[in-house]
Design an enzyme around this catalytic site. Structure first.
Site, PDB file in Angstrom:
ATOM      1  N   CYS A 168      77.549  41.951  37.325  1.00 24.37           N
ATOM      2  CA  CYS A 168      77.465  41.496  38.722  1.00 24.37           C
ATOM      3  C   CYS A 168      76.383  41.276  39.632  1.00 24.37           C
ATOM      4  O   CYS A 168      76.178  40.652  40.374  1.00 24.37           O
ATOM      5  CB  CYS A 168      78.564  42.659  39.485  1.00 24.37           C
ATOM      6  SG  CYS A 168      79.870  43.174  38.460  1.00 24.37           S
ATOM      7  N   ASP A 169      75.192  42.279  39.442  1.00 27.75           N
ATOM      8  CA  ASP A 169      74.095  42.518  40.290  1.00 27.75           C
ATOM      9  C   ASP A 169      72.774  42.380  39.518  1.00 27.75           C
ATOM     10  O   ASP A 169      71.900  42.351  40.291  1.00 27.75           O
ATOM     11  CB  ASP A 169      74.187  43.846  40.880  1.00 27.75           C
ATOM     12  CG  ASP A 169      75.610  44.280  41.375  1.00 27.75           C
ATOM     13  OD1 ASP A 169      75.721  43.360  42.287  1.00 27.75           O
ATOM     14  OD2 ASP A 169      75.878  45.386  41.572  1.00 27.75           O
TER      15      ASP A 169
ATOM     16  N   CYS B 205      77.130  47.679  37.382  1.00 28.49           N
ATOM     17  CA  CYS B 205      77.560  46.686  36.791  1.00 28.49           C
ATOM     18  C   CYS B 205      76.438  45.604  36.721  1.00 28.49           C
ATOM     19  O   CYS B 205      76.014  44.875  37.534  1.00 28.49           O
ATOM     20  CB  CYS B 205      78.923  46.041  37.609  1.00 28.49           C
ATOM     21  SG  CYS B 205      79.284  44.435  36.852  1.00 28.49           S
TER      22      CYS B 205
END
Length: 317
Positions: free
Chosen positions: A136-137, A133
């Site tokens: 997300c990261d 992701c």
């Protein structure tokens, strides 16, 4: 024993639904699968979930949600659902380890699992430089070099997104041509930070024991292997909704995602609701999953109270 509501899955969607239903005195039963907590248990630090200015570890966030639901009266049991009968109410569930369960409403929040390559060093370095992701990261790789593995639209989208943070984003794809749409390819190819390693197959993810340092790839023409050094690896080869046990039971799209009435969590079966990534292949974020979990709980409660306003004759197809 017959339940008012059973929730399948314990990611952000299922746990949020459990909190809302428990607070409404619905005494929901939550069935935990083999990976309680969902995909967030594979994430280290979560920095984009509102309310945690210093971030929070993914497993801790999920554990806190579970404790909150338990505090209000939700019950959790571990089991694997093998079959669901939704032709009539109460719905019947066959659950390994628990036998047959009956429920008046059913909330499906079994999520979607990122497709993985299945190569050495992949699973053991998840959250240590390996991610599925970018949204997300990506922030954690500011000023770094990262690679994206994949050749579809999602890979191109994530590659372009990562250029906001990383100094270099290298796309690795096992074919010499990309599968992505032309416009997505042009967008990525027009970005100076994006480089390409085509016709190469990843064979191993390499770490120093603490974090990822590179990915070993094989040239599909020469058969030679080389090590591409990198600070992070993003696997972007798609997701599979966890709906295999529901095939033929509910309306789904061609990928297996459950179809819901727009703006609701209503499936084509009255009393069955779907929330989280199992019905969302666009956003796939913890906060959006939690939002739909809230919706599913409220839809379920209103359905049982006879307040549902949906025209159930207009089934999705």
């Amino acid at each position: 024993m017959k339940h008012k509501s059973i929730i399948l899955g314990t990611g952000p969607a299922g746990l949020t639904a459990a909190v809302y239903l428990a607070r409404a005195n619905m005494e929901p039963l939550v069935i935990e699968g083999p990976e309680p907590g969902g995909q967030l248990t594979l994430t280290t630090e979560v920095e984009n979930f509102p309310g945690f200015p210093d971030g929070i570890m993914g497993p801790e966030l999920m554990d806190n949600m579970k404790k909150q639901a338990e505090r209000f009266g939700a019950t959790f049991k571990r089991g694997w659902v093998t079959d669901v009968e939704v032709e009539s109410r109460p719905f019947k569930l066959q659950v390994d380890g628990l036998g047959e369960l009956e429920t008046e409403t059913l909330i499906i929040s079994t999520g979607a699992s990122a497709k993985l390559l299945g190569i050495p060093g992949e699973k053991e370095n998840m959250g240590k430089g390996v991610s599925t992701c970018a949204t997300c990261d990506g922030f954690f790789f500011r000023g770094k070099k990262v690679v994206i593995i994949g050749g579809g639209d999602s890979a191109m989208e994530e590659a372009t997104f990562l250029t906001k943070f990383a100094n270099e984003v290298q796309v690795i794809h096992r074919r010499d041509e990309l599968r992505a749409s032309k416009i997505m390819q042009e967008r990525a190819k027009g970005n100076d930070k994006v480089t390409w390693a085509l016709n190469k197959t990843p064979v191993e993810m390499v770490s120093d024991g603490m974090k990822i340092t590179g990915v070993k790839v094989k040239d599909n023409e020469s058969g030679e292997e080389e090590l591409i050094e990198t600070d992070g690896i993003f696997v972007a080869i798609g997701h599979n909704p966890n709906t295999e046990f529901l095939k033929g039971k509910l309306d789904m799209d061609d990928k297996g995602y459950i179809l819901v009435d727009p703006g609701t969590t209503n499936t084509n079966i009255p009393g069955v609701f779907a929330c989280g990534d199992v019905q969302d292949q666009k956003y796939r974020q913890a906060i959006t999953a939690a939002g739909t979990g809230c919706m599913a709980a409220m839809d379920s409660e209103r359905f049982l109270e006879g307040e549902a306003t949906v025209d159930w004759s207009q089934n999705l197809s």
